[in-house]
Design an enzyme around this catalytic site. Structure first.
Site, short mmCIF file in Angstrom:
data_model
loop_
_atom_site.label_atom_id
_atom_site.label_comp_id
_atom_site.label_asym_id
_atom_site.label_seq_id
_atom_site.Cartn_x
_atom_site.Cartn_y
_atom_site.Cartn_z
N ASP A 215 -1.15 2.59 5.88
CA ASP A 215 -0.40 1.53 6.08
C ASP A 215 0.92 1.84 6.41
O ASP A 215 1.42 2.99 6.81
CB ASP A 215 0.53 1.78 4.44
CG ASP A 215 -1.10 1.17 3.80
OD1 ASP A 215 -1.70 -0.30 3.66
OD2 ASP A 215 -0.88 1.53 2.11
N LYS B 83 -8.84 1.82 5.48
CA LYS B 83 -8.52 0.91 5.74
C LYS B 83 -6.82 -0.01 6.23
O LYS B 83 -6.17 0.27 6.26
CB LYS B 83 -7.34 0.59 3.93
CG LYS B 83 -7.58 -0.32 3.58
CD LYS B 83 -7.00 -0.49 1.72
CE LYS B 83 -5.71 -0.27 1.30
NZ LYS B 83 -4.78 -1.03 2.04
N ASP C 175 -8.21 -5.83 4.41
CA ASP C 175 -7.34 -5.64 3.55
C ASP C 175 -6.55 -6.69 3.95
O ASP C 175 -4.82 -6.01 3.25
CB ASP C 175 -7.10 -4.00 2.74
CG ASP C 175 -6.02 -4.84 1.40
OD1 ASP C 175 -6.55 -4.78 0.45
OD2 ASP C 175 -6.11 -3.45 1.03
N LEU C 176 -6.62 -7.98 3.82
CA LEU C 176 -5.91 -8.53 3.81
C LEU C 176 -5.98 -9.89 2.42
O LEU C 176 -4.92 -10.49 2.58
CB LEU C 176 -6.56 -9.87 4.99
CG LEU C 176 -6.37 -8.81 6.15
CD1 LEU C 176 -6.52 -9.71 7.58
CD2 LEU C 176 -4.79 -8.19 6.73
N LYS C 177 -6.67 -9.23 1.72
CA LYS C 177 -6.67 -10.40 0.13
C LYS C 177 -6.85 -12.17 0.02
O LYS C 177 -5.12 -12.46 -0.03
CB LYS C 177 -5.22 -9.52 -0.33
CG LYS C 177 -5.36 -8.64 -1.31
CD LYS C 177 -4.36 -7.45 -1.56
CE LYS C 177 -3.67 -6.35 -2.15
NZ LYS C 177 -3.81 -5.71 -0.87
N PHE C 178 -7.55 -12.33 0.90
CA PHE C 178 -7.01 -13.63 1.37
C PHE C 178 -7.17 -14.53 -0.14
O PHE C 178 -7.97 -14.79 -0.88
CB PHE C 178 -8.87 -13.91 2.66
CG PHE C 178 -8.88 -13.74 3.41
CD1 PHE C 178 -7.61 -13.50 4.15
CD2 PHE C 178 -9.65 -12.69 4.05
CE1 PHE C 178 -7.83 -13.14 5.45
CE2 PHE C 178 -10.28 -12.70 5.30
CZ PHE C 178 -8.94 -12.56 5.51
N ASP D 180 -6.14 -18.55 -0.13
CA ASP D 180 -5.97 -20.19 -0.12
C ASP D 180 -7.24 -20.60 -0.15
O ASP D 180 -7.88 -21.12 -0.68
CB ASP D 180 -5.53 -19.75 1.64
CG ASP D 180 -4.91 -20.81 1.83
OD1 ASP D 180 -4.74 -21.78 1.73
OD2 ASP D 180 -3.45 -20.01 3.16
N ASN E 110 -11.62 -24.17 2.75
CA ASN E 110 -11.20 -24.16 4.52
C ASN E 110 -11.34 -23.12 4.69
O ASN E 110 -11.96 -22.49 5.52
CB ASN E 110 -11.40 -25.88 4.90
CG ASN E 110 -11.47 -25.92 6.48
OD1 ASN E 110 -12.89 -25.63 6.51
ND2 ASN E 110 -10.04 -25.87 6.99
N THR E 111 -9.74 -22.74 4.53
CA THR E 111 -8.84 -21.78 5.56
C THR E 111 -9.74 -20.36 4.99
O THR E 111 -9.68 -19.54 6.00
CB THR E 111 -7.36 -21.84 4.79
OG1 THR E 111 -6.91 -23.07 5.47
CG2 THR E 111 -6.80 -20.90 5.08
N THR F 71 -3.51 -3.08 -8.97
CA THR F 71 -2.78 -1.55 -9.63
C THR F 71 -1.50 -1.20 -9.82
O THR F 71 -1.46 -0.82 -10.55
CB THR F 71 -3.31 -0.31 -9.10
OG1 THR F 71 -3.18 -0.32 -7.62
CG2 THR F 71 -5.88 -0.53 -8.80
N ARG G 144 -3.73 8.54 -7.88
CA ARG G 144 -2.90 9.67 -7.94
C ARG G 144 -3.73 11.44 -8.32
O ARG G 144 -4.09 11.06 -9.75
CB ARG G 144 -1.35 9.56 -8.99
CG ARG G 144 -0.99 8.49 -8.09
CD ARG G 144 -0.57 8.64 -6.34
NE ARG G 144 0.23 7.89 -5.94
CZ ARG G 144 -0.14 6.75 -5.07
NH1 ARG G 144 -1.94 6.97 -4.56
NH2 ARG G 144 0.48 6.09 -4.46
N ARG H 5 -0.33 6.77 0.63
CA ARG H 5 0.12 7.80 0.30
C ARG H 5 0.18 9.66 0.01
O ARG H 5 0.53 9.88 0.86
CB ARG H 5 1.94 7.30 -0.10
CG ARG H 5 2.49 6.43 0.03
CD ARG H 5 3.67 5.20 -0.54
NE ARG H 5 2.48 4.71 -1.69
CZ ARG H 5 2.90 3.88 -2.50
NH1 ARG H 5 4.66 3.63 -2.40
NH2 ARG H 5 2.03 3.26 -3.53
O1 C5P Z 1 -0.46 5.09 -1.60
P1 C5P Z 1 -1.41 4.18 -2.00
O2 C5P Z 1 -2.83 4.45 -2.23
O3 C5P Z 1 -0.96 3.54 -3.44
O4 C5P Z 1 -2.26 2.98 -1.61
C1 C5P Z 1 -2.96 1.64 -1.73
C2 C5P Z 1 -3.57 0.31 -0.99
O5 C5P Z 1 -3.80 0.38 -2.08
C3 C5P Z 1 -2.13 -0.21 -0.34
O6 C5P Z 1 -2.77 -0.37 0.61
C4 C5P Z 1 -2.60 -1.42 -1.42
O7 C5P Z 1 -2.27 -2.21 -0.20
C5 C5P Z 1 -4.29 -1.23 -1.58
N1 C5P Z 1 -4.04 -1.58 -3.09
C6 C5P Z 1 -3.83 -1.84 -3.99
N2 C5P Z 1 -4.10 -2.12 -5.14
C7 C5P Z 1 -4.76 -3.48 -5.50
C8 C5P Z 1 -5.48 -3.73 -3.59
C9 C5P Z 1 -5.06 -3.02 -2.76
O8 C5P Z 1 -2.99 -1.13 -3.81
N3 C5P Z 1 -5.16 -4.44 -6.32
#
Ligand code: C5P
Length: 234
Positions: free
Chosen positions: A9, A31, A58-61, A63, A66-67, A121, A181, A211
Site C-alpha cells: 500500500d 498484493k 486486490d481491486l475488489k470488483f 459492478d 458486464n463490467t 476485516t 497483527r 503495515r
Molecule cells: O496494513 P494492513 O495489514 O492492515 O493491510 C491489510 C491489507 O489487506 C490492506 O491492503 C487492505 O486493503 C487489504 N484488505 C483488508 N480487508 C479485506 C480485504 C483486503 O484489509 N477484507
C-alpha cells in the site's frame, strides 16, 4: 502450507518495487491494491511479475456483470495470479467474473484464482449501514457459502471465521485473511484481527499483511519473523 502476502500500500511504484525487492526470497506473494493501482496502473503488476513474484490484484470488483467480466478479463490478461470481487455482487456477477477470467487468461498460463470478499476485516458489529444486519462473522459465513455455490475459488475473510467457513465449504476452499497483527502491535483500522499463528492454526491459506511489515524498521526482518511464527503454527 499457508503463504504470506505482503500488501504494497504505497503511493508510487518506486517505493512499492523497492519494498518488494527488499523482500525477495523471504516472501513470494505481493498484493497490489487500490492506492498503488490507481496511481501506477498495470505497469506495477508487470514489474512485480518480472521480479518473479506472484501477484494478488486486490481491486475488489463490484459492478454490473458486464463490467466485472471485462475487469477480470483485463486482470487475467495482465498476468495477475489472484483477483477478488465482492460476494455481495451475487451470482450473475460472480459468473461473469469467471467468464472474464477464461477469456483473458494468457495461453498456457494458469488462470487467476477468483476470491470473494465477504465482510471487510475493518468492520465490526454495527459498522454495516443496514438496520438489523447480522453479526459480521455470520454474514461472512453466509456469503462464503454462497460464493462457493457460485463456483468461486475461495473468500477473503477474517482469521476468526476460517474454521466455520472451511467446515461449511470444505478444506480446499481458499481462505485469504487480512486483519493479521502480531501480538505486540496495534490493529490500526482493522477490527476482526488475529495473530499470524492464530490464522494458520485456524486453517488460513494466505495471510495478507501490510503495515506490520512495510512500516517496520526492517521490513525483511518483520516478514521473516511472521513467516517463522506461521511455520511454528503449521
Ligand atoms: O496494513 P494492513 O495489514 O492492515 O493491510 C491489510 C491489507 O489487506 C490492506 O491492503 C487492505 O486493503 C487489504 N484488505 C483488508 N480487508 C479485506 C480485504 C483486503 O484489509 N477484507
Amino acid at each position: 502450507m499457508a503463504q504470506l502476502v505482503v500488501a504494497l500500500d504505497f503511493k508510487d511504484a518506486a517505493r512499492a518495487l523497492s519494498m518488494a525487492r527488499s523482500l525477495k526470497g523471504a516472501v513470494s506473494w505481493m498484493k497490489v491494491g487500490l492506492e498503488l493501482f490507481t496511481a501506477e496502473g498495470p505497469a506495477v503488476v508487470s514489474g512485480l511479475k518480472d521480479m518473479g513474484f506472484n501477484v494478488f490484484l486486490d481491486l475488489k470488483f463490484f459492478d454490473i456483470p458486464n463490467t466485472v467480466q471485462g475487469a477480470v478479463r483485463s486482470a487475467a490478461r495482465l498476468g495477475a495470479d489472484m483477483v477478488n470481487i465482492h460476494a455481495l455482487g451475487g451470482e450473475r456477477m460472480a459468473q461473469a467474473a469467471m467468464v472474464g477470467c477464461v477469456e483473458g487468461v494468457i495461453s498456457g498460463a494458469k488462470p487467476p484464482l477468483i476470491l470473494a470478499v465477504t465482510m471487510l476485516t475493518s468492520m465490526a458489529a454495527g459498522d454495516l449501514p443496514v438496520d438489523g444486519a447480522p453479526a459480521p462473522s455470520e454474514m461472512a459465513l453466509d456469503l462464503a457459502v454462497k460464493a462457493k455455490q457460485y463456483g468461486l475459488n475461495g473468500v477473503v475473510c477474517s482469521g476468526l471465521e476460517v474454521v466455520d467457513i472451511k467446515s461449511a465449504c470444505g478444506s480446499e476452499y481458499i481462505c485469504l485473511t487480512p486483519g493479521i497483527r502480531p501480538a505486540t502491535l496495534s490493529g490500526d483500522d482493522q477490527r476482526r484481527v488475529v495473530t499470524p499463528a492464530q490464522a494458520v492454526h485456524n486453517g488460513s491459506d494466505f495471510l495478507v499483511v501490510g503495515r506490520p511489515v512495510t512500516g517496520a524498521s526492517s521490513p525483511r526482518d518483520a516478514a521473516v519473523t511472521i513467516v517463522e511464527e506461521m511455520l511454528s503454527a503449521e
